[in-house]
Design a protein around this motif. Structure first.
Motif, PDB file in Angstrom:
ATOM      1  N   ASP A  23      -6.682   8.373  24.493  1.00  0.00           N
ATOM      2  CA  ASP A  23      -6.651   7.216  25.376  1.00  0.00           C
ATOM      3  C   ASP A  23      -8.017   6.903  25.965  1.00  0.00           C
ATOM      4  N   GLY A  24      -8.878   7.917  26.094  1.00  0.00           N
ATOM      5  CA  GLY A  24     -10.168   7.702  26.739  1.00  0.00           C
ATOM      6  C   GLY A  24     -11.348   7.593  25.803  1.00  0.00           C
ATOM      7  N   LEU A  25     -11.117   7.686  24.494  1.00  0.00           N
ATOM      8  CA  LEU A  25     -12.211   7.725  23.534  1.00  0.00           C
ATOM      9  C   LEU A  25     -13.072   6.459  23.567  1.00  0.00           C
ATOM     10  N   GLU A  26     -12.477   5.352  24.020  1.00  0.00           N
ATOM     11  CA  GLU A  26     -13.192   4.072  24.010  1.00  0.00           C
ATOM     12  C   GLU A  26     -13.878   3.762  25.337  1.00  0.00           C
ATOM     13  N   LEU A  27     -13.666   4.604  26.349  1.00  0.00           N
ATOM     14  CA  LEU A  27     -13.999   4.230  27.722  1.00  0.00           C
ATOM     15  C   LEU A  27     -15.444   3.800  27.905  1.00  0.00           C
ATOM     16  N   ASN A  28     -16.404   4.547  27.320  1.00  0.00           N
ATOM     17  CA  ASN A  28     -17.800   4.250  27.651  1.00  0.00           C
ATOM     18  C   ASN A  28     -18.484   3.285  26.679  1.00  0.00           C
ATOM     19  N   PHE A  29     -17.709   2.689  25.749  1.00  0.00           N
ATOM     20  CA  PHE A  29     -18.369   1.726  24.858  1.00  0.00           C
ATOM     21  C   PHE A  29     -17.541   0.486  24.540  1.00  0.00           C
ATOM     22  N   GLY A 152     -13.302  12.686  25.925  1.00  0.00           N
ATOM     23  CA  GLY A 152     -13.187  11.277  25.609  1.00  0.00           C
ATOM     24  C   GLY A 152     -14.515  10.545  25.693  1.00  0.00           C
ATOM     25  N   ASN A 153     -15.441  11.060  26.482  1.00  0.00           N
ATOM     26  CA  ASN A 153     -16.778  10.462  26.577  1.00  0.00           C
ATOM     27  C   ASN A 153     -17.800  11.174  25.707  1.00  0.00           C
ATOM     28  N   LEU A 154     -17.638  12.484  25.523  1.00  0.00           N
ATOM     29  CA  LEU A 154     -18.613  13.247  24.743  1.00  0.00           C
ATOM     30  C   LEU A 154     -18.515  12.932  23.252  1.00  0.00           C
ATOM     31  N   PHE A 256     -31.336   1.154  31.046  1.00  0.00           N
ATOM     32  CA  PHE A 256     -31.063   2.299  30.190  1.00  0.00           C
ATOM     33  C   PHE A 256     -30.657   1.843  28.791  1.00  0.00           C
ATOM     34  N   THR A 257     -30.911   2.697  27.804  1.00  0.00           N
ATOM     35  CA  THR A 257     -30.394   2.447  26.460  1.00  0.00           C
ATOM     36  C   THR A 257     -28.919   2.805  26.422  1.00  0.00           C
ATOM     37  N   ASP A 258     -28.243   2.392  25.364  1.00  0.00           N
ATOM     38  CA  ASP A 258     -26.830   2.740  25.228  1.00  0.00           C
ATOM     39  C   ASP A 258     -26.631   4.251  25.212  1.00  0.00           C
ATOM     40  N   GLU A 259     -27.510   4.981  24.541  1.00  0.00           N
ATOM     41  CA  GLU A 259     -27.389   6.441  24.475  1.00  0.00           C
ATOM     42  C   GLU A 259     -27.593   7.065  25.854  1.00  0.00           C
ATOM     43  N   GLN A 260     -28.549   6.556  26.612  1.00  0.00           N
ATOM     44  CA  GLN A 260     -28.786   7.080  27.957  1.00  0.00           C
ATOM     45  C   GLN A 260     -27.590   6.802  28.861  1.00  0.00           C
ATOM     46  N   TRP A 261     -27.000   5.606  28.722  1.00  0.00           N
ATOM     47  CA  TRP A 261     -25.825   5.295  29.535  1.00  0.00           C
ATOM     48  C   TRP A 261     -24.671   6.236  29.211  1.00  0.00           C
ATOM     49  N   LYS A 262     -24.471   6.549  27.949  1.00  0.00           N
ATOM     50  CA  LYS A 262     -23.385   7.451  27.581  1.00  0.00           C
ATOM     51  C   LYS A 262     -23.584   8.832  28.193  1.00  0.00           C
ATOM     52  N   ILE A 263     -24.826   9.281  28.252  1.00  0.00           N
ATOM     53  CA  ILE A 263     -25.114  10.572  28.885  1.00  0.00           C
ATOM     54  C   ILE A 263     -24.823  10.507  30.385  1.00  0.00           C
ATOM     55  N   ILE A 264     -25.230   9.410  31.018  1.00  0.00           N
ATOM     56  CA  ILE A 264     -24.969   9.240  32.455  1.00  0.00           C
ATOM     57  C   ILE A 264     -23.470   9.210  32.725  1.00  0.00           C
ATOM     58  N   GLY A 316     -34.508   3.127  35.186  1.00  0.00           N
ATOM     59  CA  GLY A 316     -34.883   3.975  34.066  1.00  0.00           C
ATOM     60  C   GLY A 316     -34.894   5.459  34.372  1.00  0.00           C
ATOM     61  N   ASN A 317     -34.602   5.843  35.622  1.00  0.00           N
ATOM     62  CA  ASN A 317     -34.599   7.254  36.012  1.00  0.00           C
ATOM     63  C   ASN A 317     -33.208   7.829  35.790  1.00  0.00           C
ATOM     64  N   ILE A 318     -33.042   8.499  34.673  1.00  0.00           N
ATOM     65  CA  ILE A 318     -31.714   8.982  34.293  1.00  0.00           C
ATOM     66  C   ILE A 318     -31.201  10.049  35.249  1.00  0.00           C
ATOM     67  N   TRP A 319     -32.117  10.876  35.798  1.00  0.00           N
ATOM     68  CA  TRP A 319     -31.691  11.966  36.683  1.00  0.00           C
ATOM     69  C   TRP A 319     -31.192  11.430  38.021  1.00  0.00           C
ATOM     70  N   ALA A 320     -31.808  10.382  38.525  1.00  0.00           N
ATOM     71  CA  ALA A 320     -31.343   9.782  39.772  1.00  0.00           C
ATOM     72  C   ALA A 320     -29.935   9.213  39.599  1.00  0.00           C
ATOM     73  N   SER A 321     -29.700   8.543  38.464  1.00  0.00           N
ATOM     74  CA  SER A 321     -28.373   7.969  38.215  1.00  0.00           C
ATOM     75  C   SER A 321     -27.333   9.055  37.998  1.00  0.00           C
ATOM     76  N   ILE A 322     -27.709  10.150  37.360  1.00  0.00           N
ATOM     77  CA  ILE A 322     -26.779  11.268  37.179  1.00  0.00           C
ATOM     78  C   ILE A 322     -26.395  11.858  38.535  1.00  0.00           C
ATOM     79  N   CYS A 323     -27.365  11.988  39.443  1.00  0.00           N
ATOM     80  CA  CYS A 323     -27.048  12.491  40.781  1.00  0.00           C
ATOM     81  C   CYS A 323     -26.064  11.566  41.494  1.00  0.00           C
ATOM     82  N   GLY A 324     -26.271  10.256  41.348  1.00  0.00           N
ATOM     83  CA  GLY A 324     -25.358   9.302  41.966  1.00  0.00           C
ATOM     84  C   GLY A 324     -23.950   9.409  41.425  1.00  0.00           C
ATOM     85  N   ILE A 325     -23.843   9.560  40.131  1.00  0.00           N
ATOM     86  CA  ILE A 325     -22.514   9.605  39.526  1.00  0.00           C
ATOM     87  C   ILE A 325     -21.835  10.955  39.775  1.00  0.00           C
TER      88      ILE A 325
END
Length: 414
Positions: A23-29, A152-154, A256-264, A316-325
């Motif tokens: 059910d969650g496989l599509e969530l991030n794209f 589902g996201n990984l 962010f790129t699509d790949e970076q967003w998926k990591i976040i 563009g700061n992936i670590w800041a966004s990861i901390c937020g999430i």
């Protein structure tokens, strides 16, 4: 019980994890992918809103249906329905790029997952002592998170890269089928339950369903709890699923790129299996409403607003966004006791109480994307979406003061 989990239902927890991967496989794209097919963001959000509407209806019915016909039967109906409508969504909507078929069949698929998930939710509520209910519910949400969130996201990070979006979406059927098969072959319904569901006619059962579902109109505490339950996951289904995949990859957002967003987006989930259980244990001890008021609504409202400002302040700061999430993940899991509160508000009608709680979850599915659509259709931008959602969380925190509850093991009403 094993650390708050009913051991007899162990395989049900595993089934939930596997089914929710599908059910969650599509969530991030999915929202971003449909936009790339040539459809406007506000039209895409309507697809998710339709899904949320049918999920809300199904969620409302699931508890009393499980109580009336048996949880295992309703889980099987949910699994089969999900597989059929997902296949139709792919064949008639996604592959031929037909917007109205996507809207129709993705909406119809929304009926399915609540039948599977919330029927098992009712089963756990029925089998668990009241004083340990939040802990048992915490385990359900941990399995939900492992499936819907983490795996589902990984998995799509690699699957989309090597096999493409279409083949990734087809994989969902395999996971949902695996979860349904485990529930069918390894979960055993109690013998007493099997006998009870053969006693009354369908007409008698249907009247009971209507009577139970009407409780929300006569019980003030249930009505207030329903509203707060709907709000608690607004950001999860409205912002995280619909807005952030687009905003965080835009020039006006995180760059962010699509790949970076998926990591976040993936980073929200690894801590949730632990925080779901932890918040369940804490809530059983300090008070369910107190925890949800401060850590949940105040915390999640603040986290929601920060999810807008962090990528603006630190583009563009992936670590800041990861901390937020991660902060968002910590606060949104504080709502785990919500599943324990409803049965305690009307202990003589637990099936109906679970259905009303489930309705709130379904309204989150619907209300989050629908509110996003409304805000965007009025011409307001992403900033307004995040601020309005955060304000709703603060309003819900105030509403918790008006819910009268005596919690088992915490000897005082709230």
């Amino acid at each position: 019980m094993m650390m708050g989990m009913p051991v007899s239902l162990f395989w049900g927890y595993i089934a939930i994890a596997l089914f929710m991967i599908g059910d969650g496989l599509e969530l991030n794209f999915l929202s971003k992918y449909i936009v790339t097919l040539g459809f406007a963001e506000k039209k895409v959000s309507l697809i998710f809103a339709a899904y949320g509407l049918t999920a809300a209806i199904s969620s409302w019915l699931s508890g009393v249906l499980a109580e009336t016909f048996g949880a295992k039967k309703i889980m099987m109906v949910g699994a089969i329905t999900w597989i059929v409508f997902h296949a139709a969504f792919m064949l008639f909507g996604v592959i031929p790029h037909n917007y109205y078929m996507m809207l129709l069949f993705y909406g119809l698929r929304g009926f399915a997952y609540p039948l599977f998930f919330y029927a098992f939710f009712y089963w756990v509520v029925k089998e668990t002592p009241d004083s340990q209910l939040a802990s048992a519910v915490g385990w359900i949400w941990s399995m939900f998170t492992i499936g819907f969130g983490i795996l589902g996201n990984l998995l799509p990070i690699y699957s989309v890269r090597y096999f493409g979006e279409i083949n990734t979406l087809w994989q969902s059927i395999g996971w949902a089928t695996a979860g349904g098969a485990i529930a069918f072959f390894l979960l055993k319904a109690p013998v007493i339950e099997k006998k009870n569901h053969q006693i009354h006619s369908f007409e008698h059962k249907f009247k009971g369903i209507i009577q139970d579902l009407s409780l929300v109109f006569y019980n003030r505490d249930l009505a207030i709890a329903l509203i707060t339950r709907a709000i608690c996951n607004f950001s999860l289904f409205g912002i995280l699923a619909v807005v952030m995949p687009i905003f965080y990859t835009s020039e006006h957002g995180g760059h962010f790129t699509d790949e970076q967003w998926k990591i976040i987006s993936l980073s929200i989930y690894p801590i949730q299996p632990f925080t779901n259980v932890l918040w369940g244990i804490i809530g059983d001890r300090i008070g369910w409403l107190k925890q949800m008021r401060w850590a949940g609504f105040i915390g999640c409202g603040t986290a929601t607003i920060l999810l807008y400002f962090i990528p603006v302040w630190f583009p563009g700061n992936i670590w800041a966004s990861i901390c937020g999430i991660l902060f968002f993940a910590l606060t949104i899991t504080a709502f785990v006791p919500m599943g324990a509160i409803f049965p305690m508000l009307t202990p003589e009608h637990k099936g109906a109480a679970v259905s009303i709680q489930n309705l709130g979850g379904g309204l989150s599915n619907f209300g989050g994307p629908a509110l996003v659509s409304l805000i965007l259709f009025t011409g307001l931008g992403h900033f307004s979406v995040f601020i309005i959602f955060g304000f709703l969380y603060y309003c819900a925190a105030i509403m918790t003061y008006f819910i009268r509850l005596k919690q088992p093991g915490v000897d005082k009403p709230f």
